[in-house]
Structure formats: C-alpha cells, structure tokens
Enzyme design. Structure first.
Site, PDB file in Angstrom:
ATOM      1  CG  ASN A 213      51.397  17.992  46.913  1.00 56.20           C
ATOM      2  OD1 ASN A 213      50.318  17.416  46.807  1.00 56.20           O
ATOM      3  ND2 ASN A 213      51.799  18.557  48.052  1.00 56.20           N
ATOM      4  CD  GLU A 214      47.837  20.084  48.784  1.00 54.60           C
ATOM      5  OE1 GLU A 214      46.895  19.375  49.189  1.00 54.60           O
ATOM      6  OE2 GLU A 214      48.561  20.772  49.537  1.00 54.60           O
TER       7      GLU A 214
ATOM      8  CD  GLU B 288      47.117  15.305  49.143  1.00 52.79           C
ATOM      9  OE1 GLU B 288      46.834  15.866  50.233  1.00 52.79           O
ATOM     10  OE2 GLU B 288      48.148  15.562  48.509  1.00 52.79           O
TER      11      GLU B 288
ATOM     12  CE1 TYR C 112      43.930  16.301  53.835  1.00 49.99           C
ATOM     13  CE2 TYR C 112      44.276  17.443  51.744  1.00 49.99           C
ATOM     14  CZ  TYR C 112      44.506  16.359  52.579  1.00 49.99           C
ATOM     15  OH  TYR C 112      45.307  15.332  52.154  1.00 49.99           O
TER      16      TYR C 112
ATOM     17  CD1 TRP D  40      47.320  13.076  54.579  1.00 51.30           C
ATOM     18  CD2 TRP D  40      48.280  13.012  52.558  1.00 51.30           C
ATOM     19  NE1 TRP D  40      48.632  13.422  54.745  1.00 51.30           N
ATOM     20  CE2 TRP D  40      49.241  13.397  53.516  1.00 51.30           C
ATOM     21  CE3 TRP D  40      48.660  12.909  51.215  1.00 51.30           C
ATOM     22  CZ2 TRP D  40      50.573  13.680  53.168  1.00 51.30           C
ATOM     23  CZ3 TRP D  40      49.967  13.192  50.875  1.00 51.30           C
ATOM     24  CH2 TRP D  40      50.905  13.568  51.841  1.00 51.30           C
TER      25      TRP D  40
ATOM     26  CD1 TRP E  42      56.628  14.237  49.175  1.00 46.68           C
ATOM     27  CD2 TRP E  42      54.880  13.816  47.862  1.00 46.68           C
ATOM     28  NE1 TRP E  42      55.550  14.947  49.653  1.00 46.68           N
ATOM     29  CE2 TRP E  42      54.464  14.703  48.861  1.00 46.68           C
ATOM     30  CE3 TRP E  42      53.944  13.406  46.906  1.00 46.68           C
ATOM     31  CZ2 TRP E  42      53.157  15.199  48.932  1.00 46.68           C
ATOM     32  CZ3 TRP E  42      52.653  13.878  46.983  1.00 46.68           C
ATOM     33  CH2 TRP E  42      52.264  14.761  47.977  1.00 46.68           C
TER      34      TRP E  42
END
Length: 379
Positions: free
Chosen positions: A205-206, A313, A280, A343, A93
């Site tokens: 991020n995303e 990820e 995910y 991740w 980050w």
C-alpha cells in the site's frame, strides 16, 4: 496519503475480545475456499477489466478494517451492502504485522522478529481473512488483497525495520526483511489461489522510497511480482502505488520522482497487470481542480502502455459529492481508466459506526447516494 488516514478505531482494539462466531467449513484453518477455473477469474480485457465474463468499467471501495473484524455477522452485513449497491471490487488489508506478541484475542497476521518470525493462521489470525474471502465468494465481490503497508499502521514496513534493522529506504533491498516478506506472501497467496473472490494481489500500500533512484522500487516490484506469479499465475498482480513520478505535466510534487517512483517504468513490468494511482489533494498541496488532469494523465499513460488503470484511492475532506463526483465523471470518460475505488467505506456494525477519517462515505447517506448509487447508475 499520510499515515493519519489509518487511525485505528476503537472497535478494532480487540484485546481480550472473544471471537463472536466460528469459521465455517468453507474457510477452514488451511484457507480452503471454493475452487474455480482460472478462466473464471477477473482479468484484463484490453484497457478494461473482465469480471464474471463481463467487460466494462467497474466501481468499488476500500475497507482496511474488514479483515480484522471478529464478528462474522458484521462482515456479512458489510458485504451485503456492497453487493446490493452494485459495487464489485473491495480492496482490503491482507497484512497485520506485530513486533511484540499481543494479548489473547487480538487479531494479528504476522509476528516479526530477527530471532524467528511466525505467521498466525489461528482463529485470531488469517482465519479472519478466510472468512472475508469466503463471504465475498458467496456475494460475487472481488477482493484486492495487499501484502504490506508503507505506513506504520498495522505494522507495515516500519515493523519490518524494527525486527530486521535498516530503514524504510533500505527495506526494498534488506535480505532478511524481503525473505520474511516473501514467506508471508507465500502463506497468503497459496491460501487463496483457488478462490474466484480474488481480484488481484497487491505488493504494497503506497510504496515509497524517498530520495532513492526509481530503479530501486522498479527492480523490487519486478522481482516480487514475478514471485507472486510463480505462486499464482492465474490472478492479477498490481503495485498499489500512488501514481507518483510522471513526465510532462505541471511539475507539482506528485508528478515528480522524489518518492522513488516512475509510473511509466513500472507500467512496463511484465508481471504487473494494471496500473494504480491515488488522489489526495488536501495532503499533497494541490487544488481539488488539479485532480481531474491527474486522472486524465494516468489514463493516457496506461493507454500508451496497453494496460488498464485502476483509480484505486481518492478522497476529499469536504464537499465529497461536489469534488469526488467530478473525479468519478472524469475517470469514467477517460480512456485507460477501468475502475475506481473511493476511500473509504463506512457503515454501522454491531460495535457502532466504523472509523470516520474525514474521507469516509457511509452507507445510506446522501453522499452514498451521489458517489455510489448515482455513479453505478452512470456506469
């Protein structure tokens, strides 16, 4: 992934903490780092990446917390473990936004306010990221540095909304928010543009824009990537998305376009050097077996676009070796896939174990052996 993935661990509540050691001269308050020729920087080579002159498939991981550590020895230990494992890429980050001035010693990178925002270049600000970049340079680790979070953890787009108004869906077109976002991009990119430790810059991020036309994110990504390249044409740029919005498959939620993303359209953006996607199933309402075709579909899209895909990820909440190991094997065998980053990284620091969100793979564990040692050996 849902924002609960980023629960803030106790070791990072740094109010009143004293910086454990000073920043070395190679990472000064101006962000000066080792200079290298652009020819030496990581780059694409067909559908693969080239790092330090070697074109191949690479492995790596994610650490959202490393940029916020105040003990240099903890940073060094973490990167030593990565280097020894054979990992080459670490995604971190590069953002830490606040909307209220924190107490002394708390690490933050940017204070956001409509009355006047400030970028923290002090010892509890970007100098912490300076040390990570400098330490990565010494160990040959390549960093993906992300500029903003879709989620509220460490500020993100919600912090911009608090400061400048609007909503997360209007964030992409909010002129005040975008002006400050670009000011922050400029501060970070110009700080490290000469560093050989930078693998790529990442826009967000995303990023999502629920219910928006996909043109909103595509237009924003097109202009923002061009802006990053105007500051640093020598390093790669990526979007950082989850890979949502992909035609021609099973119609499950991630393949749909409701989050405002069109994976194939975004791959066509000239200044984005490679595609990114996440995985995910436990958060997306799909099965773990569903993950293998998801990997293959993105590889096919990237191959068709002539750009590499980064499996950026991925995680399961149980049976990490059995489930994620299969995804790794699929990725390694899929044309268009150039690297994967699980991740998330877990280790033991001077303050204890890093945050376990259920996906964490700890160094020295049996899971580390199967998902890192064995995977690197297979590569």
């Amino acid at each position: 992934m849902v924002k609960m993935k980023y629960l803030i661990p106790g070791l990072l509540s740094l109010v009143g903490a004293v910086l454990a050691s000073t920043i070395p001269s190679s990472s000064s308050s101006t962000g000066a780092t080792t200079s290298a020729s652009a020819a030496d920087f990581p780059k694409t080579d067909g559908l693969l990446f080239n790092i330090d002159g070697e074109t191949k498939y690479f492995a790596g991981t994610n650490s959202y917390w490393i940029s916020f550590l105040t003990n240099n020895a903890d940073v060094d230990k973490t990167l030593d473990e990565l280097a020894e494992s054979g990992h080459k890429i670490l995604r971190v980050w590069g953002f830490n936004d606040v909307t209220a001035q924190p107490g002394s010693g708390t690490v933050y990178f940017q204070y956001l306010s409509a009355k006047g925002s400030t970028i923290n270049t002090g010892a509890n600000g970007l100098q912490r990221l300076d040390y990570v970049v400098s330490a990565a340079e010494k160990r040959g680790i390549k960093l993906i540095i992300n500029f903003v979070n879709n989620w509220s953890d460490y500020g993100g787009m919600p912090a911009y909304v608090t400061a400048f108004g609007g909503s997360q869906t209007t964030w992409y077109t909010n002129s005040a928010a975008q002006t400050q976002y670009r000011a922050y991009i400029s501060a970070v990119v110009t700080r490290y543009s000469a560093s050989p430790a930078i693998f790529a810059w990442e826009l967000a991020n995303e990023p999502r824009c629920n219910g928006c036309p996909t043109s909103v994110i595509t237009s924003w990504a097109t202009s923002t990537a061009a802006y990053v390249k105007s500051l640093d044409p020598a390093h790669m740029v990526a979007l950082g998305d989850e890979g949502f919005g992909l035609q021609g498959d099973d119609g499950s939620y991630p393949y749909q376009f409701g989050e405002g993303l069109d994976f194939a359209a975004n791959l066509k953006i000239r200044d984005l050097d490679f595609g990114t996607f996440h995985l995910y199933p436990s958060s997306w309402g799909t099965s773990y077996e569903w993950g293998n075709p998801w990997v293959q579909a993105h590889g096919a899209a990237c191959a068709a676009a002539g750009k590499p895909c980064l499996f950026e990820e991925y995680g399961s909440t149980s049976d990490h070796c059995g489930i994620e190991g299969k995804w790794q094997k699929t990725a390694l065998a899929t044309k268009g896939l150039a690297a994967d980053l699980f991740w998330q990284l877990g280790t033991t620091l001077s303050t204890g174990q890093t945050h376990n969100d259920g996906f964490t793979i700890y160094t020295g564990s049996s899971e580390w052996t199967c998902l890192v040692t064995d995977h690197v050996s297979a590569i």
